[in-house]
Design an enzyme around this catalytic site. Structure first.
Site, short mmCIF file in Angstrom:
data_model
loop_
_atom_site.label_atom_id
_atom_site.label_comp_id
_atom_site.label_asym_id
_atom_site.label_seq_id
_atom_site.Cartn_x
_atom_site.Cartn_y
_atom_site.Cartn_z
N HIS A 12 0.78 -1.21 0.08
CA HIS A 12 -0.11 0.18 0.08
C HIS A 12 0.92 1.27 0.09
O HIS A 12 0.34 2.20 0.76
CB HIS A 12 -1.02 -0.07 1.10
CG HIS A 12 -0.47 -0.14 2.34
ND1 HIS A 12 -0.80 -0.70 3.51
CD2 HIS A 12 0.80 0.57 2.97
CE1 HIS A 12 -0.07 -0.55 4.62
NE2 HIS A 12 0.95 0.07 4.41
N HIS A 59 -1.42 4.25 9.99
CA HIS A 59 -0.07 4.89 10.11
C HIS A 59 -0.23 6.36 11.03
O HIS A 59 0.62 7.04 10.69
CB HIS A 59 0.53 5.20 9.02
CG HIS A 59 0.56 3.92 8.12
ND1 HIS A 59 -0.28 3.24 7.34
CD2 HIS A 59 1.60 3.00 7.50
CE1 HIS A 59 -0.04 2.14 6.46
NE2 HIS A 59 1.24 2.21 6.84
N HIS A 193 10.02 -4.29 4.14
CA HIS A 193 10.54 -2.77 4.00
C HIS A 193 10.86 -2.23 5.49
O HIS A 193 10.14 -2.68 6.46
CB HIS A 193 9.60 -2.07 3.08
CG HIS A 193 8.20 -1.68 3.67
ND1 HIS A 193 7.34 -2.57 3.87
CD2 HIS A 193 7.53 -0.58 4.12
CE1 HIS A 193 6.05 -2.01 4.49
NE2 HIS A 193 6.25 -0.85 4.46
N GLU A 240 3.98 -5.38 8.71
CA GLU A 240 2.56 -5.24 8.08
C GLU A 240 2.12 -6.58 7.38
O GLU A 240 0.90 -6.79 7.11
CB GLU A 240 2.52 -4.05 6.93
CG GLU A 240 2.78 -2.58 7.60
CD GLU A 240 2.71 -1.60 6.48
OE1 GLU A 240 2.84 -0.45 6.98
OE2 GLU A 240 3.22 -1.95 5.34
C1 DHB Z 1 6.15 3.32 2.16
C2 DHB Z 1 5.65 2.02 2.32
C3 DHB Z 1 4.49 1.99 3.26
O1 DHB Z 1 3.87 0.71 3.59
C4 DHB Z 1 4.14 2.96 3.95
O2 DHB Z 1 2.97 2.91 4.63
C5 DHB Z 1 4.49 4.01 3.65
C6 DHB Z 1 5.65 4.40 2.81
C7 DHB Z 1 7.19 3.42 1.23
O3 DHB Z 1 7.96 2.46 0.88
O4 DHB Z 1 7.59 4.67 0.86
FE FE Z 2 2.60 0.83 5.34
#
Ligand code: DHB
Ligand code: FE
Length: 281
Positions: A12, A59, A193, A240
């Site tokens: 997302h 978030h 990530h 997540e």
């Molecule tokens: C990014 C990824 C995410 O899951 C998020 O909530 C905000 C930013 C990103 O990779 O930029």
């Molecule tokens: Fe996220």
């Protein structure tokens, strides 16, 4: 009775909203990502769900560190998006289904999941980006939604096993709803990530691909990892993937992958997509 037609799990990343707004879907950077959704659009056009139950993690738009429910379920007539500071357009509100929400809440509390009930709830990019990806209709949403929010922001987080059990309970609750509704279950977040700290930019392709391979056929695989181990494997935000586990659990039984895509990176994230269906008994 309500019927679960399938489960869709997707990343997302907010930057996707910018790419949609600037019409960059066929740009070389974005094309391998957006092309992944074509089979899902075809599938959605065929099964035509009425409602989407969306496991997502807020978030900081609706919940902040001062009050952080572990599990929260929306019971609002409508869900509004708001500016989170990412510089992307906010999307039109999405209709809720309060009657269905309260049925799910009754069943979950009956199964000892003491969820926070939200009759007002702002939805952030974790809901709106997947909506825009799945239904590229410019905001004329063909489904109503029931958002189910799982805390991935402030530790302690619920364990993978607990999220799986929540998903199973949501699945049972959906199928006990006495209305002729087709329900798609969605899980948004991940895959690996990390946006902050010394490991910022961390991606773990090997783990992601194993996670995706196991999800339909051996869904309990990831529940054997602790939250600490999952953060180590996938990054502070990769956790997540708990949403994917909950959505898969809601689907229940034996499942198969109908379509999947994995593309790295989109922004800082390993972008994953899966469409799963129950196997015929
Ligand atoms: C990014 C990824 C995410 O899951 C998020 O909530 C905000 C930013 C990103 O990779 O930029
Ligand atoms: Fe996220």
């Amino acid at each position: 009775m309500a019927k679960i037609v399938g489960a869709i799990t997707t990343s997302h990343v907010p930057a996707i909203g910018g790419a949609i707004a600037r019409n960059l879907r066929t740009d070389p950077y974005w094309k391998p990502f957006f092309d992944g959704f074509a089979p899902v659009h075809a599938w959605l056009g065929k099964v035509r769900p009425d409602v989407a139950v969306i496991f997502y993690n807020d978030h900081g738009l609706n919940f902040f560190l001062d009050k952080m429910p572990t599990f929260a379920v929306g019971a609002a007539p409508q869900y509004t998006n708001a500016d989170e500071g990412w510089g992307i357009p906010t999307l039109p509100p999405v209709a809720g289904d309060p009657h269905f929400s309260w049925h799910l809440i009754e069943k979950l509390v009956g199964e000892e999941f003491d969820v926070t009930t939200c009759q007002e709830m702002l939805i952030d990019h974790a809901c709106t980006i997947p909506m825009a990806l799945l239904w590229p209709t410019g905001g004329a949403w063909p489904v109503s939604i029931v958002p189910v929010c799982i805390n991935t922001v402030q530790h302690p987080l619920p364990s993978a096993a607990r999220c799986f059990k929540l998903g199973e309970a949501v699945g049972r609750a959906i199928q006990s709803y006495d209305a002729d509704k087709r329900v798609v279950v969605i899980g948004t977040g991940g895959l690996s990530h990390q946006l902050d700290g010394q490991r910022a930019g961390f991606i773990n392709k090997k783990f992601d691909l194993e996670f995706m391979e196991k999800l339909p056929t051996d869904p309990l695989w990831a529940t054997r990892y602790s939250i600490g181990e999952l953060v180590e494997q996938t990054g502070t935000q990769g956790i997540e993937l708990l949403m994917w586990l909950a959505a898969r659990a809601a689907l229940g039984g034996a499942a198969k992958t109908v379509h999947s895509n994995y593309h790295i990176p989109i922004s800082n994230t390993a972008a994953g997509l899966m469409l799963m269906e129950r196997m015929a008994a």
